[in-house]
Design a protein around this motif. Structure first.
Motif, PDB file in Angstrom:
ATOM      1  N   LYS A  17       0.830  -1.213   0.000  1.00  0.00           N
ATOM      2  CA  LYS A  17       0.000   0.000   0.000  1.00  0.00           C
ATOM      3  C   LYS A  17       0.857   1.253   0.000  1.00  0.00           C
ATOM      4  CE  LYS A  17      -4.475  -1.277   1.966  1.00  0.00           C
ATOM      5  NZ  LYS A  17      -5.366  -1.174   3.135  1.00  0.00           N
ATOM      6  N   ALA A  18       1.963   1.211   0.750  1.00  0.00           N
ATOM      7  CA  ALA A  18       2.834   2.390   0.821  1.00  0.00           C
ATOM      8  C   ALA A  18       3.402   2.710  -0.560  1.00  0.00           C
ATOM      9  CB  ALA A  18       3.958   2.145   1.820  1.00  0.00           C
ATOM     10  N   PHE A  19       3.882   1.682  -1.280  1.00  0.00           N
ATOM     11  CA  PHE A  19       4.521   1.923  -2.577  1.00  0.00           C
ATOM     12  C   PHE A  19       3.529   2.375  -3.642  1.00  0.00           C
ATOM     13  CE2 PHE A  19       8.163  -0.706  -0.935  1.00  0.00           C
ATOM     14  CZ  PHE A  19       9.129   0.276  -1.101  1.00  0.00           C
ATOM     15  N   LEU A  20       2.242   2.172  -3.403  1.00  0.00           N
ATOM     16  CA  LEU A  20       1.225   2.645  -4.349  1.00  0.00           C
ATOM     17  C   LEU A  20       1.004   4.157  -4.270  1.00  0.00           C
ATOM     18  CD1 LEU A  20      -1.546  -0.131  -4.121  1.00  0.00           C
ATOM     19  CD2 LEU A  20      -0.058   0.384  -6.083  1.00  0.00           C
ATOM     20  N   LYS A  21       1.454   4.754  -3.159  1.00  0.00           N
ATOM     21  CA  LYS A  21       1.223   6.191  -2.946  1.00  0.00           C
ATOM     22  C   LYS A  21       2.270   6.995  -3.717  1.00  0.00           C
ATOM     23  CE  LYS A  21      -1.867   5.024   0.155  1.00  0.00           C
ATOM     24  NZ  LYS A  21      -3.298   5.290   0.070  1.00  0.00           N
ATOM     25  N   GLY A  71      14.065   1.594  -0.423  1.00  0.00           N
ATOM     26  CA  GLY A  71      13.196   2.350  -1.317  1.00  0.00           C
ATOM     27  C   GLY A  71      12.412   3.434  -0.607  1.00  0.00           C
ATOM     28  N   PHE A  72      12.439   3.433   0.725  1.00  0.00           N
ATOM     29  CA  PHE A  72      11.736   4.463   1.489  1.00  0.00           C
ATOM     30  C   PHE A  72      12.612   5.712   1.619  1.00  0.00           C
ATOM     31  CE2 PHE A  72       7.855   3.037   4.032  1.00  0.00           C
ATOM     32  CZ  PHE A  72       7.456   2.165   3.055  1.00  0.00           C
ATOM     33  N   ASP A  73      11.960   6.860   1.857  1.00  0.00           N
ATOM     34  CA  ASP A  73      12.696   8.114   1.994  1.00  0.00           C
ATOM     35  C   ASP A  73      13.377   8.233   3.355  1.00  0.00           C
ATOM     36  OD1 ASP A  73      11.910   9.558  -0.576  1.00  0.00           O
ATOM     37  OD2 ASP A  73       9.977   8.901   0.218  1.00  0.00           O
ATOM     38  N   TYR A  74      12.650   7.849   4.401  1.00  0.00           N
ATOM     39  CA  TYR A  74      13.204   7.957   5.751  1.00  0.00           C
ATOM     40  C   TYR A  74      12.800   6.736   6.576  1.00  0.00           C
ATOM     41  CZ  TYR A  74      13.613  12.823   4.300  1.00  0.00           C
ATOM     42  OH  TYR A  74      13.926  13.955   3.603  1.00  0.00           O
ATOM     43  N   SER A  75      13.572   6.492   7.624  1.00  0.00           N
ATOM     44  CA  SER A  75      13.233   5.447   8.572  1.00  0.00           C
ATOM     45  C   SER A  75      12.219   5.992   9.591  1.00  0.00           C
ATOM     46  CB  SER A  75      14.496   4.967   9.286  1.00  0.00           C
ATOM     47  OG  SER A  75      14.178   3.869  10.114  1.00  0.00           O
ATOM     48  N   ASN A  76      11.668   5.107  10.398  1.00  0.00           N
ATOM     49  CA  ASN A  76      10.737   5.501  11.465  1.00  0.00           C
ATOM     50  C   ASN A  76      11.551   6.059  12.633  1.00  0.00           C
ATOM     51  OD1 ASN A  76       8.378   5.580  13.113  1.00  0.00           O
ATOM     52  ND2 ASN A  76       8.886   3.550  13.937  1.00  0.00           N
TER      53      ASN A  76
END
Lengths: 215, 215
Positions: free
Chosen positions: B49-53, B69-74
């Motif tokens: 779902k995240a990658f669909l945004k 592939g994410f911009d930032y970590s939690n």
């Protein structure tokens, strides 16, 4: 390693042995039944399954009250009063929370029911295990003070053991006053149903020395 | 009435408003994001779902580590360092525990994420509610010390309110030393991953005053 699970709904890991707690009242009832020298004990989740067990003594509750057609309620005080009649009998027990918890963990390994009534005896039995899972039944799907209190008192016996967060929570709750524990949500429900004698009895420490390992 | 649920797996009742806690780190990250004046925040459970945004900033972790592939970590510390870049942006957040907890309770009502970082501001927002459910995310399906600690400190603000067993458990944990809480199971996992700066930051009290109500 000792892990405490504050309810049976938590993500329970694999352990060498499990200790099940439902202070008010399933495991207190079980300790009392063992003291009555019953022949066998079977725990079932549904009334349907209980009623299928012919020629056995049916004991249980739903929403803390006796079930129509059952021989006895899930009441240690009632059980103890009928000690002679229960001697040598085959027992079927069903309760609202404890039976669900037992059903889940008995599929994972050996289960020892623990109450305040037989705390030291259960400790003597499990003290040499190095990997123990202690599962609190809780009350209607939420954590209960009285189960964590029992877990905490039990844990105080162990020295130099790795504890998970749940175990540290239990040890913290064991520092509360027993009066505060006797005012827990489930105890208050029981008081409204005039079950004060059972509350009083379930908080007695080490009056029985019987232990059972259920599989 | 204030009910605390020690994990989102518990049987959560209907309340007028819910407060969600995931101290390490989802709700601390959310508090930090709000301080960065983001445009919007969406919480999703799955990476799919995240990658669909499209055209949104992706933030999250799996097993406490950044997602490829994410911009930032939690990571609140990483977020704060990039405050200017996040200003006005649309954010998608996915985490191991907090997102699951959020998903469950957001289907039941309004949710306010709470961390130690914005504790007083959340209290100011919810103090006039008379029926509050406080849900601790816990860690991998078990209760966590740090979430109950945050719940307990939050509860200390309320006077003369009925509390369930979970709330009494939280108040008891709030009496532990912060060093003991910083040695919780999840904090130790984070230390092994060299996330000490995030632990230190997440235990700061009231450094932000932003609150968000999520539906």
């Amino acid at each position: 390693m000792i892990n405490v699970y504050t309810t049976y709904l938590e993500n329970i890991e694999k352990h060498d042995i499990y200790v099940l707690i439902d202070t008010l009242r399933a495991t207190s009832t079980i300790s009392t039944l063992l003291h009555c020298k019953i022949k066998s004990l079977e725990i079932v989740e549904s009334l349907e399954k209980a009623f299928l067990k012919k020629n056995k003594i049916l004991i249980g509750e739903r929403n803390a009250q006796k079930i129509k057609g059952f021989d006895y309620s899930n009441s240690p005080v009632e059980i103890l009063k009928n000690k002679e009649k229960l001697n040598g009998k085959e027992i079927v027990l069903t309760t609202t929370n404890g039976a669900k918890a037992f059903n889940k963990i008995s599929s994972m390994g050996k289960v020892i029911p623990l109450s305040l009534l037989n705390l030291n005896s259960v400790y003597e039995y499990v003290k040499d295990y190095t990997d123990i899972g202690i599962v609190c039944s809780g009350s209607n799907g939420v954590s209960s003070l009285e189960d964590l209190y029992t877990a905490g008192l039990f844990l105080r016996n162990f020295k130099d053991v790795d504890l998970n967060d749940g175990a540290k929570i239990a040890l913290s709750i064991a520092n509360l006053s027993v009066e505060e524990i006797k005012n827990s949500d489930h105890a208050r429900t029981m008081k409204r149903l005039n079950l004060n004698e059972d509350i009083k009895f379930c908080f007695k420490l080490n009056v029985f020395n019987e232990v059972i390992i259920m599989e």
